[in-house]
Motif scaffolding. Structure first.
Motif, mmCIF file in Angstrom:
data_model
loop_
_atom_site.group_PDB
_atom_site.id
_atom_site.type_symbol
_atom_site.label_atom_id
_atom_site.label_comp_id
_atom_site.label_asym_id
_atom_site.label_seq_id
_atom_site.Cartn_x
_atom_site.Cartn_y
_atom_site.Cartn_z
ATOM 1 N N GLY A 117 6.415 9.209 -7.485
ATOM 2 C CA GLY A 117 7.686 9.248 -8.203
ATOM 3 C C GLY A 117 8.905 9.040 -7.316
ATOM 4 O O GLY A 117 10.025 9.349 -7.734
ATOM 5 N N LEU A 118 8.716 8.506 -6.101
ATOM 6 C CA LEU A 118 9.834 8.334 -5.181
ATOM 7 C C LEU A 118 10.613 7.035 -5.415
ATOM 8 O O LEU A 118 11.765 6.922 -5.011
ATOM 9 C CB LEU A 118 9.345 8.369 -3.731
ATOM 10 C CG LEU A 118 8.603 9.637 -3.306
ATOM 11 C CD1 LEU A 118 8.162 9.527 -1.855
ATOM 12 C CD2 LEU A 118 9.468 10.864 -3.530
ATOM 13 N N LEU A 119 9.972 6.077 -6.061
ATOM 14 C CA LEU A 119 10.632 4.785 -6.290
ATOM 15 C C LEU A 119 10.041 4.121 -7.509
ATOM 16 O O LEU A 119 9.007 4.540 -8.033
ATOM 17 C CB LEU A 119 10.500 3.880 -5.060
ATOM 18 C CG LEU A 119 9.077 3.574 -4.555
ATOM 19 C CD1 LEU A 119 8.455 2.393 -5.290
ATOM 20 C CD2 LEU A 119 9.135 3.282 -3.068
ATOM 21 N N THR A 120 10.752 3.103 -7.952
ATOM 22 C CA THR A 120 10.260 2.255 -9.035
ATOM 23 C C THR A 120 10.302 0.814 -8.539
ATOM 24 O O THR A 120 11.087 0.469 -7.656
ATOM 25 C CB THR A 120 11.126 2.367 -10.310
ATOM 26 O OG1 THR A 120 12.467 1.970 -10.009
ATOM 27 C CG2 THR A 120 11.102 3.776 -10.865
ATOM 28 N N HIS A 147 0.836 -1.205 0.000
ATOM 29 C CA HIS A 147 0.000 0.000 0.000
ATOM 30 C C HIS A 147 0.873 1.259 0.000
ATOM 31 O O HIS A 147 0.648 2.184 -0.782
ATOM 32 C CB HIS A 147 -0.933 -0.021 1.218
ATOM 33 C CG HIS A 147 -1.641 1.259 1.456
ATOM 34 N ND1 HIS A 147 -2.712 1.671 0.694
ATOM 35 C CD2 HIS A 147 -1.429 2.235 2.379
ATOM 36 C CE1 HIS A 147 -3.122 2.857 1.129
ATOM 37 N NE2 HIS A 147 -2.369 3.209 2.155
ATOM 38 N N HIS A 148 1.871 1.290 0.884
ATOM 39 C CA HIS A 148 2.756 2.465 0.963
ATOM 40 C C HIS A 148 3.610 2.599 -0.299
ATOM 41 O O HIS A 148 3.802 3.714 -0.804
ATOM 42 C CB HIS A 148 3.634 2.385 2.203
ATOM 43 C CG HIS A 148 2.865 2.477 3.481
ATOM 44 N ND1 HIS A 148 2.022 3.528 3.791
ATOM 45 C CD2 HIS A 148 2.804 1.638 4.537
ATOM 46 C CE1 HIS A 148 1.474 3.329 4.963
ATOM 47 N NE2 HIS A 148 1.922 2.188 5.440
ATOM 48 N N LEU A 149 4.105 1.480 -0.799
ATOM 49 C CA LEU A 149 4.924 1.538 -2.014
ATOM 50 C C LEU A 149 4.116 2.027 -3.207
ATOM 51 O O LEU A 149 4.639 2.755 -4.063
ATOM 52 C CB LEU A 149 5.536 0.170 -2.314
ATOM 53 C CG LEU A 149 6.592 -0.341 -1.334
ATOM 54 C CD1 LEU A 149 7.083 -1.717 -1.773
ATOM 55 C CD2 LEU A 149 7.741 0.624 -1.173
ATOM 56 N N ASN A 150 2.846 1.637 -3.280
ATOM 57 C CA ASN A 150 1.991 2.121 -4.374
ATOM 58 C C ASN A 150 1.943 3.648 -4.370
ATOM 59 O O ASN A 150 2.090 4.282 -5.412
ATOM 60 C CB ASN A 150 0.584 1.553 -4.250
ATOM 61 C CG ASN A 150 0.500 0.089 -4.616
ATOM 62 O OD1 ASN A 150 1.393 -0.465 -5.250
ATOM 63 N ND2 ASN A 150 -0.579 -0.555 -4.186
ATOM 64 N N GLY A 151 1.719 4.223 -3.195
ATOM 65 C CA GLY A 151 1.667 5.686 -3.091
ATOM 66 C C GLY A 151 3.001 6.329 -3.402
ATOM 67 O O GLY A 151 3.071 7.358 -4.090
ATOM 68 N N MET A 152 4.076 5.725 -2.911
ATOM 69 C CA MET A 152 5.405 6.279 -3.164
ATOM 70 C C MET A 152 5.774 6.184 -4.637
ATOM 71 O O MET A 152 6.417 7.084 -5.185
ATOM 72 C CB MET A 152 6.435 5.565 -2.294
ATOM 73 C CG MET A 152 6.269 5.846 -0.806
ATOM 74 S SD MET A 152 7.370 4.866 0.234
ATOM 75 C CE MET A 152 8.950 5.632 -0.157
#
Length: 144
Positions: free
Chosen positions: A77-80, A68-73
Protein backbone atom coordinates in the motif's frame (compact mmCIF):
# COMPACT_ATOMS: atom_id res chain seq x y z
CA UNK A 1 63.31 -4.18 11.15
CA UNK A 2 60.63 -5.04 8.50
CA UNK A 3 57.88 -2.49 7.87
CA UNK A 4 54.65 -3.19 9.71
CA UNK A 5 51.99 -4.98 7.69
CA UNK A 6 49.10 -2.86 6.53
CA UNK A 7 46.18 -4.59 4.86
CA UNK A 8 45.37 -3.42 1.33
CA UNK A 9 43.17 -0.34 1.43
CA UNK A 10 40.66 -2.03 -0.87
CA UNK A 11 40.16 -4.81 1.68
CA UNK A 12 39.72 -2.34 4.52
CA UNK A 13 37.30 -0.30 2.43
CA UNK A 14 35.34 -3.42 1.45
CA UNK A 15 35.02 -4.64 5.04
CA UNK A 16 34.01 -1.21 6.33
CA UNK A 17 31.51 -0.76 3.52
CA UNK A 18 29.88 -4.13 4.21
CA UNK A 19 29.73 -3.42 7.94
CA UNK A 20 28.16 0.01 7.40
CA UNK A 21 25.76 -1.40 4.80
CA UNK A 22 24.56 -4.15 7.13
CA UNK A 23 24.10 -1.66 9.97
CA UNK A 24 22.14 0.68 7.68
CA UNK A 25 19.92 -2.19 6.52
CA UNK A 26 19.24 -3.05 10.16
CA UNK A 27 18.41 0.59 11.00
CA UNK A 28 15.93 0.73 8.12
CA UNK A 29 14.51 -2.68 9.06
CA UNK A 30 13.83 -1.49 12.61
CA UNK A 31 11.30 1.00 11.21
CA UNK A 32 9.78 -1.45 8.73
CA UNK A 33 11.84 -0.61 5.68
CA UNK A 34 14.68 -1.81 3.51
CA UNK A 35 17.33 -0.21 1.33
CA UNK A 36 15.40 -0.81 -1.93
CA UNK A 37 12.25 0.72 -0.43
CA UNK A 38 14.21 3.69 0.94
CA UNK A 39 15.98 4.31 -2.38
CA UNK A 40 12.68 4.10 -4.27
CA UNK A 41 10.85 6.44 -1.89
CA UNK A 42 13.75 8.89 -1.78
CA UNK A 43 13.98 8.96 -5.55
CA UNK A 44 10.25 9.47 -5.90
CA UNK A 45 10.41 12.40 -3.48
CA UNK A 46 13.42 14.06 -5.12
CA UNK A 47 12.58 13.57 -8.81
CA UNK A 48 9.47 15.17 -10.22
CA UNK A 49 8.91 12.56 -12.90
CA UNK A 50 7.85 9.18 -11.65
CA UNK A 51 7.59 6.59 -14.34
CA UNK A 52 9.18 3.17 -13.85
CA UNK A 53 11.90 3.56 -16.47
CA UNK A 54 13.07 6.89 -15.07
CA UNK A 55 12.92 5.59 -11.49
CA UNK A 56 15.09 2.60 -12.38
CA UNK A 57 17.65 4.85 -14.07
CA UNK A 58 17.72 7.31 -11.16
CA UNK A 59 18.17 4.52 -8.61
CA UNK A 60 20.71 2.73 -10.78
CA UNK A 61 19.00 -0.65 -11.06
CA UNK A 62 17.52 -2.71 -13.87
CA UNK A 63 13.86 -2.22 -14.72
CA UNK A 64 12.97 -5.82 -13.83
CA UNK A 65 14.56 -5.42 -10.38
CA UNK A 66 12.61 -2.22 -9.80
CA UNK A 67 9.40 -3.91 -10.92
CA UNK A 68 9.97 -6.61 -8.30
CA UNK A 69 10.37 -3.97 -5.56
CA UNK A 70 7.44 -1.91 -6.81
CA UNK A 71 5.21 -5.00 -6.76
CA UNK A 72 5.96 -5.49 -3.07
CA UNK A 73 5.56 -1.80 -2.28
CA UNK A 74 2.23 -1.72 -4.11
CA UNK A 75 1.06 -4.80 -2.20
CA UNK A 76 2.07 -3.03 1.02
CA UNK A 77 0.00 0.00 0.00
CA UNK A 78 2.98 2.36 -0.32
CA UNK A 79 2.37 3.33 -3.94
CA UNK A 80 0.06 2.98 -6.88
CA UNK A 81 0.89 2.39 -10.54
CA UNK A 82 -1.21 3.29 -13.52
CA UNK A 83 -0.70 3.50 -17.25
CA UNK A 84 0.19 6.91 -18.64
CA UNK A 85 -2.81 8.01 -20.70
CA UNK A 86 -0.43 9.63 -23.20
CA UNK A 87 1.70 6.49 -23.62
CA UNK A 88 0.12 3.21 -22.57
CA UNK A 89 3.55 1.50 -22.44
CA UNK A 90 4.61 3.74 -19.54
CA UNK A 91 3.58 3.13 -15.93
CA UNK A 92 3.26 6.17 -13.70
CA UNK A 93 4.13 5.59 -10.05
CA UNK A 94 2.64 7.65 -7.22
CA UNK A 95 3.06 7.50 -3.47
CA UNK A 96 0.05 6.83 -1.29
CA UNK A 97 -0.47 8.35 2.15
CA UNK A 98 1.12 5.18 3.59
CA UNK A 99 4.08 5.68 1.24
CA UNK A 100 4.48 9.25 2.43
CA UNK A 101 4.45 8.05 6.05
CA UNK A 102 6.97 5.32 5.24
CA UNK A 103 9.23 7.92 3.60
CA UNK A 104 9.16 10.04 6.77
CA UNK A 105 9.95 7.03 9.00
CA UNK A 106 12.80 5.88 6.78
CA UNK A 107 14.16 9.42 6.41
CA UNK A 108 14.28 9.74 10.19
CA UNK A 109 16.15 6.42 10.44
CA UNK A 110 18.56 7.45 7.65
CA UNK A 111 19.30 10.80 9.31
CA UNK A 112 19.87 9.09 12.68
CA UNK A 113 22.18 6.56 11.01
CA UNK A 114 24.14 9.33 9.30
CA UNK A 115 24.52 11.07 12.67
CA UNK A 116 25.84 7.80 14.13
CA UNK A 117 28.37 7.47 11.29
CA UNK A 118 29.58 11.04 11.84
CA UNK A 119 30.02 10.64 15.60
CA UNK A 120 33.50 11.64 16.74
CA UNK A 121 34.42 13.31 13.44
CA UNK A 122 34.93 17.05 13.00
CA UNK A 123 33.54 18.82 9.97
CA UNK A 124 37.09 19.01 8.59
CA UNK A 125 37.56 15.25 9.06
CA UNK A 126 34.27 14.56 7.27
CA UNK A 127 35.37 16.82 4.39
CA UNK A 128 38.73 15.01 4.24
CA UNK A 129 36.96 11.62 4.24
CA UNK A 130 34.68 12.72 1.41
CA UNK A 131 37.71 13.89 -0.58
CA UNK A 132 39.57 10.64 0.08
CA UNK A 133 36.57 8.56 -1.01
CA UNK A 134 36.19 10.66 -4.16
CA UNK A 135 39.88 10.14 -4.92
CA UNK A 136 39.55 6.38 -4.39
CA UNK A 137 36.58 6.37 -6.74
CA UNK A 138 38.53 8.32 -9.33
CA UNK A 139 41.44 5.89 -9.00
CA UNK A 140 39.19 3.02 -10.07
CA UNK A 141 37.43 5.02 -12.77
CA UNK A 142 34.28 5.92 -10.88
CA UNK A 143 32.98 9.39 -10.16
CA UNK A 144 31.79 9.96 -6.60
Amino acid sequence: MPPSFRPPIGLTLHRTSRQASRAFDEALGEVGGSLPVWLTLLTMKTHKSANQRELAAAIGIQGATLTHHLNGMETDGLLTRRRDPGNRRVHLVELTAAGEAAFLRLREAAVAFDKKLRAGFSDDEIAALEQALAKLGANVGERA
